[in-house]
Design an enzyme around this catalytic site. Structure first.
Site, PDB file in Angstrom:
ATOM      1  N   ASP A 125     -14.202 -39.473  -8.720  1.00  0.00           N
ATOM      2  CA  ASP A 125     -14.431 -40.780  -9.347  1.00  0.00           C
ATOM      3  C   ASP A 125     -15.913 -41.096  -9.510  1.00  0.00           C
ATOM      4  O   ASP A 125     -16.377 -42.172  -9.107  1.00  0.00           O
ATOM      5  CB  ASP A 125     -13.765 -41.892  -8.512  1.00  0.00           C
ATOM      6  CG  ASP A 125     -12.267 -41.664  -8.330  1.00  0.00           C
ATOM      7  OD1 ASP A 125     -11.617 -41.287  -9.317  1.00  0.00           O
ATOM      8  OD2 ASP A 125     -11.762 -41.856  -7.202  1.00  0.00           O
TER       9      ASP A 125
ATOM     10  N   GLU B 157      -6.687 -46.431 -16.368  1.00  0.00           N
ATOM     11  CA  GLU B 157      -7.533 -46.808 -15.227  1.00  0.00           C
ATOM     12  C   GLU B 157      -8.969 -46.384 -15.497  1.00  0.00           C
ATOM     13  O   GLU B 157      -9.277 -45.831 -16.558  1.00  0.00           O
ATOM     14  CB  GLU B 157      -7.012 -46.138 -13.940  1.00  0.00           C
ATOM     15  CG  GLU B 157      -6.982 -44.630 -14.015  1.00  0.00           C
ATOM     16  CD  GLU B 157      -6.181 -43.976 -12.888  1.00  0.00           C
ATOM     17  OE1 GLU B 157      -5.459 -44.668 -12.155  1.00  0.00           O
ATOM     18  OE2 GLU B 157      -6.287 -42.735 -12.757  1.00  0.00           O
TER      19      GLU B 157
HETATM   20  C1  6LW Z   1      -8.929 -43.749  -8.693  1.00  0.00           C
HETATM   21  C2  6LW Z   1      -8.403 -43.600 -10.032  1.00  0.00           C
HETATM   22  C3  6LW Z   1      -8.186 -42.166 -10.001  1.00  0.00           C
HETATM   23  O1  6LW Z   1      -9.161 -45.024  -8.236  1.00  0.00           O
HETATM   24  O2  6LW Z   1      -7.611 -41.890  -8.845  1.00  0.00           O
HETATM   25  O3  6LW Z   1      -8.486 -40.119 -10.982  1.00  0.00           O
HETATM   26  C4  6LW Z   1      -7.832 -42.998  -8.009  1.00  0.00           C
HETATM   27  N1  6LW Z   1      -8.617 -41.378 -10.898  1.00  0.00           N
HETATM   28  O4  6LW Z   1      -9.215 -43.959 -11.070  1.00  0.00           O
HETATM   29  C5  6LW Z   1      -8.259 -42.517  -6.684  1.00  0.00           C
HETATM   30  O5  6LW Z   1      -9.315 -41.584  -6.822  1.00  0.00           O
END
Ligand code: 6LW
Length: 522
Positions: free
Chosen positions: A35, A190
């Site tokens: 991240d 996300e």
């Molecule tokens: C993070 C989300 C993700 O908050 O996995 O790969 C979660 N992305 O954006 C935990 O790393």
């Protein structure tokens, strides 16, 4: 005349050399560093990663070329900023964002084991950082965008990117949360970030989840609160396509963009490197890609949205950092930044004394989640590596143990350890813990002196060995690496190499003294 021609030729070839694309190796930060988020202040880049159950939290790195990164500390260094009660590999600190508003640095993230979204701020990225400022808008992966004295927040409650305005110093929400984009239909929209370029607001997100289907998509709008229109060429980065099916790098996603002082654009993202077929162990790591972003056009990541271990592209002028020393002598007053603890450590159980790391054994075993075992660890950064330590067990009672662990999390680790037995001698053994299953190799008596413990790996196997003279090593056993992989045991973290001490009963005086820790990888 001849001399002048020669000099001119030399000057020409030197200037050509300066313009040569130097290329670089991916990942740019190896081992569990997921991240990534990056910002630039002047000529300096700063990057942060998520840290889950580990303390201190959110490692922060500095670079001048985006290729070579040096850790300058952690953002969350105090238990008041980072309560980690019961946090495991799916808990604690999720994706952070780092930004600078011209005056202060802000790091915003989620503690899923506590009260959710919060930010901290600092004038110096080396700290100290403020106490948490709690944020009302829910979801994960909060990010900030500053413009004209206003601070905008994006995160993803209810699987949709929401935007609002906040006061970043109090956390107070100033406008209603507004739905701005759900992405292109992939699951788990996300990791949102907003940027402004050529009169457009760009909204970068990830979709598909953090496994093989991970991808990065982008939308834009003339107004910050929308409506946002997706790029017809989405996704702009993914390895789920045919052109990356044999690529050792998989799961590319969760990205952030940054403009360099020379006007070039770059993207950092997470991805994992497979070993042993479809398994990976080192966690999600930090990768770098060049971005072509013409005026008024959509950004294009490394031409076709694919990354490689060897990137043959022009880079910024490179500033290589001194390599990390292979040996940790434990002769400084503090441990280097790459050593971390699981959950909130009990400081009284750790001491650096006379060139040794002294660990006090407690009854909190490595398998416990409700407390912090005496365990200090650092990341496995290479598939092929060798790690060696020297250990002496002092004042131990029957059943007390100390050793070296290959640690994914409390339910998945392999430990080569020294155990005191009722006959007053130390015995060495290898223990594998896989959920409810525990397997132990037969114990070997090794007396009471120093013992060297070693773990090596060449991708497919971990091999565990010990030595009583530091010269001749005896192998105790092997473990197929797939048994500790993320695909087998799950979670968001990667393998750590840890030194630990546990006692059979409360009140033990046992201390494990570690003389050095060697780590070499390729
Ligand atoms: C993070 C989300 C993700 O908050 O996995 O790969 C979660 N992305 O954006 C935990 O790393």
């Amino acid at each position: 005349m001849r001399k002048q021609t020669l000099l001119a030729a030399l000057a020409l070839s030197l200037s050509c050399l300066a313009q040569q694309p130097l290329g670089y190796q991916n990942p740019v930060i190896a081992g569990f560093h997921p991240d990534p988020s990056v910002c630039r202040v002047g000529d300096d880049f700063y990057l942060v990663n998520s840290s889950f159950q580990y303390f201190p939290g959110v490692p922060i790195f500095h670079s001048r070329d985006l290729v070579h990164w040096q850790q300058i500390g952690h953002v969350l260094t105090r238990p008041s900023q980072l309560p980690l009660k019961n946090a495991s590999t799916g808990g604690g600190i999720y994706a952070p964002t780092i930004r600078h508003d011209g005056e202060r640095f802000y790091m915003i993230t989620t503690n899923v084991s506590d009260k959710g979204n919060f930010l901290v701020h600092a004038t110096d990225p080396r700290g100290p950082w403020s106490e948490p400022v709690w944020i009302e808008q829910g979801g994960i992966d909060p990010s900030l965008y500053f413009e004209d004295g206003k601070c905008y927040l994006v995160s993803n409650p209810d699987n949709c990117i929401h935007l609002c305005q906040i006061d970043p110093l109090t956390g107070r929400q100033l406008t209603e949360s507004r739905r701005i984009w759900t992405g292109t239909g992939g699951r788990y929209p996300e990791g949102p970030h907003i940027y402004k370029k050529d009169g457009w607001y760009y909204l970068l997100i990830s979709e598909g989840g953090t496994e093989y289907g991970h991808k990065v998509t982008i939308a834009r709008s003339r107004h910050i609160d929308g409506p946002y229109t997706g790029n017809p060429a989405n996704p702009i980065l993914t390895h789920i396509n045919m052109n990356a099916q044999s690529n050792p790098i998989q799961g590319t996603g969760h990205a952030d963009l940054v403009e360099a002082p020379d006007g070039s654009w770059w993207l950092v993202c997470l991805a994992f490197r497979t070993q042993g077929g479809t398994h990976h162990l080192l966690g999600r790591e930090t990768f770098l890609a060049p971005v072509r972003w013409d005026e008024g056009a959509w950004p294009v990541v490394n031409a076709d949205g694919t990354l490689y271990p060897q990137m043959n592209v022009p880079t910024l002028p490179q500033h290589p950092a001194a390599p990390k020393p292979a040996r940790t002598e434990f002769d400084a007053d503090t441990l280097a930044y790459d050593w971390v603890y699981v959950r909130n450590p009990h400081p009284e159980n750790y001491e650096l004394r006379k060139g040794r790391l002294v660990l006090k054994a407690t009854p909190v075993g490595l398998e416990r989640i409700d407390d912090s075992p005496t365990l200090v660890c650092r990341r496995q950064e290479h598939m092929s590596f060798s790690a060696t330590t020297s250990l002496r067990l002092r004042d131990a009672s029957t059943g007390d143990e100390a050793g070296l662990t290959v640690y994914m999390y409390e339910d998945a680790h392999s430990d080569i350890l020294l155990r005191r037995k009722a006959d007053g001698q130390n015995y060495i053994t290898l223990r594998h813990k896989m959920g409810l299953l525990t397997h132990e190799e037969p114990e070997v008596a090794v007396g009471r002196g120093d013992v060297h413990l070693r773990v090596t790996s060449e991708s497919q196997y971990y091999a565990f060995s010990y030595s009583t003279d530091g010269k001749d090593y005896h192998e105790l056993g092997k473990l197929n690496t797939r048994y500790l992989s993320t695909e087998t045991v799950g979670g968001f973290t990667g393998i750590m190499l840890g030194l630990f001490a546990t006692s059979a009963l409360p009140g033990s005086e046992a201390r494990a003294e570690y003389d050095f820790f060697d780590y070499e990888g390729e």
